[in-house]
Design an enzyme around this catalytic site. Sequence first.
Site, PDB file in Angstrom:
ATOM      1  N   LYS A   9       0.840  -1.200   0.000  1.00  0.00           N
ATOM      2  CA  LYS A   9       0.000   0.000   0.000  1.00  0.00           C
ATOM      3  C   LYS A   9       0.882   1.259   0.000  1.00  0.00           C
ATOM      4  O   LYS A   9       2.102   1.184   0.216  1.00  0.00           O
ATOM      5  CB  LYS A   9      -0.924  -0.039   1.213  1.00  0.00           C
ATOM      6  CG  LYS A   9      -1.894  -1.235   1.246  1.00  0.00           C
ATOM      7  CD  LYS A   9      -2.830  -1.099   2.450  1.00  0.00           C
ATOM      8  CE  LYS A   9      -3.541  -2.377   2.789  1.00  0.00           C
ATOM      9  NZ  LYS A   9      -4.428  -2.202   3.973  1.00  0.00           N
ATOM     10  N   TYR A  49     -12.099  -2.330  -1.847  1.00  0.00           N
ATOM     11  CA  TYR A  49     -12.574  -2.422  -0.469  1.00  0.00           C
ATOM     12  C   TYR A  49     -14.094  -2.367  -0.377  1.00  0.00           C
ATOM     13  O   TYR A  49     -14.633  -1.976   0.664  1.00  0.00           O
ATOM     14  CB  TYR A  49     -11.929  -1.318   0.378  1.00  0.00           C
ATOM     15  CG  TYR A  49     -10.518  -1.673   0.834  1.00  0.00           C
ATOM     16  CD1 TYR A  49     -10.254  -2.890   1.452  1.00  0.00           C
ATOM     17  CD2 TYR A  49      -9.462  -0.778   0.664  1.00  0.00           C
ATOM     18  CE1 TYR A  49      -8.971  -3.221   1.873  1.00  0.00           C
ATOM     19  CE2 TYR A  49      -8.169  -1.113   1.089  1.00  0.00           C
ATOM     20  CZ  TYR A  49      -7.947  -2.342   1.700  1.00  0.00           C
ATOM     21  OH  TYR A  49      -6.677  -2.676   2.132  1.00  0.00           O
ATOM     22  N   PHE A  57     -14.831   3.865   8.520  1.00  0.00           N
ATOM     23  CA  PHE A  57     -13.510   4.254   8.030  1.00  0.00           C
ATOM     24  C   PHE A  57     -13.366   4.136   6.518  1.00  0.00           C
ATOM     25  O   PHE A  57     -12.284   4.362   5.978  1.00  0.00           O
ATOM     26  CB  PHE A  57     -12.415   3.434   8.730  1.00  0.00           C
ATOM     27  CG  PHE A  57     -12.554   1.932   8.596  1.00  0.00           C
ATOM     28  CD1 PHE A  57     -12.146   1.265   7.449  1.00  0.00           C
ATOM     29  CD2 PHE A  57     -13.114   1.179   9.628  1.00  0.00           C
ATOM     30  CE1 PHE A  57     -12.267  -0.115   7.325  1.00  0.00           C
ATOM     31  CE2 PHE A  57     -13.243  -0.215   9.509  1.00  0.00           C
ATOM     32  CZ  PHE A  57     -12.821  -0.856   8.349  1.00  0.00           C
ATOM     33  N   ARG A  85      -1.071 -14.521   4.025  1.00  0.00           N
ATOM     34  CA  ARG A  85      -1.800 -13.917   5.152  1.00  0.00           C
ATOM     35  C   ARG A  85      -1.032 -14.104   6.464  1.00  0.00           C
ATOM     36  O   ARG A  85      -0.964 -13.207   7.304  1.00  0.00           O
ATOM     37  CB  ARG A  85      -3.206 -14.521   5.276  1.00  0.00           C
ATOM     38  CG  ARG A  85      -4.155 -14.142   4.155  1.00  0.00           C
ATOM     39  CD  ARG A  85      -4.746 -12.767   4.297  1.00  0.00           C
ATOM     40  NE  ARG A  85      -5.663 -12.631   5.410  1.00  0.00           N
ATOM     41  CZ  ARG A  85      -6.402 -11.539   5.606  1.00  0.00           C
ATOM     42  NH1 ARG A  85      -6.327 -10.494   4.779  1.00  0.00           N
ATOM     43  NH2 ARG A  85      -7.207 -11.467   6.639  1.00  0.00           N
ATOM     44  N   ARG A 102       3.498  -6.737   9.247  1.00  0.00           N
ATOM     45  CA  ARG A 102       2.883  -5.649  10.021  1.00  0.00           C
ATOM     46  C   ARG A 102       3.468  -5.591  11.429  1.00  0.00           C
ATOM     47  O   ARG A 102       3.649  -4.500  11.993  1.00  0.00           O
ATOM     48  CB  ARG A 102       1.367  -5.843  10.069  1.00  0.00           C
ATOM     49  CG  ARG A 102       0.688  -5.568   8.726  1.00  0.00           C
ATOM     50  CD  ARG A 102      -0.767  -6.001   8.763  1.00  0.00           C
ATOM     51  NE  ARG A 102      -1.505  -5.660   7.550  1.00  0.00           N
ATOM     52  CZ  ARG A 102      -2.671  -6.192   7.228  1.00  0.00           C
ATOM     53  NH1 ARG A 102      -3.241  -7.077   8.026  1.00  0.00           N
ATOM     54  NH2 ARG A 102      -3.283  -5.843   6.104  1.00  0.00           N
ATOM     55  N   ASN A 112      -1.428   0.002   7.362  1.00  0.00           N
ATOM     56  CA  ASN A 112      -0.797  -1.253   7.790  1.00  0.00           C
ATOM     57  C   ASN A 112      -0.040  -1.932   6.655  1.00  0.00           C
ATOM     58  O   ASN A 112       0.085  -3.148   6.608  1.00  0.00           O
ATOM     59  CB  ASN A 112      -1.843  -2.178   8.422  1.00  0.00           C
ATOM     60  CG  ASN A 112      -2.961  -2.501   7.458  1.00  0.00           C
ATOM     61  OD1 ASN A 112      -2.938  -2.091   6.304  1.00  0.00           O
ATOM     62  ND2 ASN A 112      -3.934  -3.255   7.918  1.00  0.00           N
ATOM     63  N   HIS A 115      -1.730  -5.500   1.745  1.00  0.00           N
ATOM     64  CA  HIS A 115      -2.968  -6.273   1.608  1.00  0.00           C
ATOM     65  C   HIS A 115      -2.632  -7.642   1.046  1.00  0.00           C
ATOM     66  O   HIS A 115      -1.784  -7.765   0.164  1.00  0.00           O
ATOM     67  CB  HIS A 115      -3.929  -5.563   0.638  1.00  0.00           C
ATOM     68  CG  HIS A 115      -5.074  -6.443   0.207  1.00  0.00           C
ATOM     69  ND1 HIS A 115      -6.206  -6.609   0.959  1.00  0.00           N
ATOM     70  CD2 HIS A 115      -5.224  -7.249  -0.882  1.00  0.00           C
ATOM     71  CE1 HIS A 115      -7.015  -7.462   0.341  1.00  0.00           C
ATOM     72  NE2 HIS A 115      -6.446  -7.868  -0.772  1.00  0.00           N
ATOM     73  N   GLU A 126      -9.857 -10.355  -6.969  1.00  0.00           N
ATOM     74  CA  GLU A 126      -8.935  -9.220  -6.780  1.00  0.00           C
ATOM     75  C   GLU A 126      -7.840  -9.202  -7.847  1.00  0.00           C
ATOM     76  O   GLU A 126      -7.444  -8.123  -8.299  1.00  0.00           O
ATOM     77  CB  GLU A 126      -8.335  -9.278  -5.376  1.00  0.00           C
ATOM     78  CG  GLU A 126      -9.365  -9.013  -4.281  1.00  0.00           C
ATOM     79  CD  GLU A 126      -8.835  -9.224  -2.871  1.00  0.00           C
ATOM     80  OE1 GLU A 126      -9.624  -9.066  -1.921  1.00  0.00           O
ATOM     81  OE2 GLU A 126      -7.634  -9.544  -2.709  1.00  0.00           O
TER      82      GLU A 126
HETATM   83  P1  IDP Z   1      -7.031  -7.065   6.509  1.00  0.00           P
HETATM   84  O1  IDP Z   1      -6.298  -6.120   5.581  1.00  0.00           O
HETATM   85  O2  IDP Z   1      -6.141  -7.560   7.613  1.00  0.00           O
HETATM   86  O3  IDP Z   1      -7.736  -8.179   5.756  1.00  0.00           O
HETATM   87  P2  IDP Z   1      -9.682  -5.882   6.940  1.00  0.00           P
HETATM   88  O4  IDP Z   1     -10.460  -6.038   8.206  1.00  0.00           O
HETATM   89  O5  IDP Z   1     -10.159  -6.624   5.735  1.00  0.00           O
HETATM   90  O6  IDP Z   1      -8.147  -6.207   7.264  1.00  0.00           O
HETATM   91  O7  IDP Z   1      -9.660  -4.316   6.617  1.00  0.00           O
HETATM   92  C1  IDP Z   1      -9.186  -3.861   5.372  1.00  0.00           C
HETATM   93  C2  IDP Z   1      -8.286  -2.661   5.615  1.00  0.00           C
HETATM   94  O8  IDP Z   1      -9.060  -1.611   6.181  1.00  0.00           O
HETATM   95  C3  IDP Z   1      -7.172  -2.912   6.615  1.00  0.00           C
HETATM   96  O9  IDP Z   1      -6.044  -3.552   6.045  1.00  0.00           O
HETATM   97  C4  IDP Z   1      -6.880  -1.508   7.093  1.00  0.00           C
HETATM   98  O10 IDP Z   1      -6.058  -0.795   6.136  1.00  0.00           O
HETATM   99  C5  IDP Z   1      -8.258  -0.884   7.099  1.00  0.00           C
HETATM  100  N1  IDP Z   1      -8.951  -0.957   8.407  1.00  0.00           N
HETATM  101  C6  IDP Z   1      -9.458  -2.071   9.002  1.00  0.00           C
HETATM  102  N2  IDP Z   1     -10.033  -1.762  10.185  1.00  0.00           N
HETATM  103  C7  IDP Z   1      -9.882  -0.412  10.331  1.00  0.00           C
HETATM  104  C8  IDP Z   1     -10.279   0.512  11.359  1.00  0.00           C
HETATM  105  O11 IDP Z   1     -10.868   0.164  12.375  1.00  0.00           O
HETATM  106  N3  IDP Z   1      -9.937   1.824  11.143  1.00  0.00           N
HETATM  107  C9  IDP Z   1      -9.275   2.253  10.035  1.00  0.00           C
HETATM  108  N4  IDP Z   1      -8.902   1.404   9.054  1.00  0.00           N
HETATM  109  C10 IDP Z   1      -9.194   0.092   9.189  1.00  0.00           C
HETATM  110 MG    MG Z   2      -9.461  -8.141   4.601  1.00  0.00          MG
END
Ligand code: IDP
Ligand code: MG
Length: 148
Positions: A9, A49, A57, A85, A102, A112, A115, A126
């Site tokens: 990212k 997303y 968010f 993952r 991470r 973070n 992805h 995707e």
């Molecule tokens: P993942 O990337 O570990 O699969 P997901 O829950 O699918 O996590 O969320 C997608 C992305 O959304 C995350 O990688 C992060 O960048 C962002 N994200 C997830 N939860 C939050 C939050 O509570 N606040 C802000 N951004 C979030």
């Molecule tokens: Mg996810």
Amino acid sequence: MERTLVLLKPDAVQRRLSGSILTRFEQKGLKIVGMKLVQASPELAAKHYDVHKERPFFGSLVSFLSGGPTVALALEGREAVATVRGMIGATDGTKASPGTIRGDHGLSVQNNLIHGSDSVDNAHLELALWFCPNELVSWTPVDQSWIG
Ligand code: IDP
Ligand code: MG
């Protein structure tokens, strides 16, 4: 063999971590079958997303992913989806285990770094979103039989 989509990212690119993160995947034995630098449009980021579109968010997340260049990778290997993952770690950098990408590089939830597709079905969707079919290259590494 599975394929999975990985995005380095914009925070990973801005922080000049792309190379060291890519090295982890190469050293693991995953094969690069697609790789490019992309300036994602807000439309592409929102599609990527889409599952999170009702979350508070979402707007900020779309701005983040479209706010700078992203390295899009297609990686192939045995159990590639789950393997990647595991290497990425938990969503929240403060919860991600040391040794994960991470866990080693950040404290943020949103920013973070990376992805990875969370299922084989989502990987197919995707990969089609980020790559044209002719951008994915099928090839056999010379050490394939030693890697598994
Ligand atoms: P993942 O990337 O570990 O699969 P997901 O829950 O699918 O996590 O969320 C997608 C992305 O959304 C995350 O990688 C992060 O960048 C962002 N994200 C997830 N939860 C939050 C939050 O509570 N606040 C802000 N951004 C979030
Ligand atoms: Mg996810």
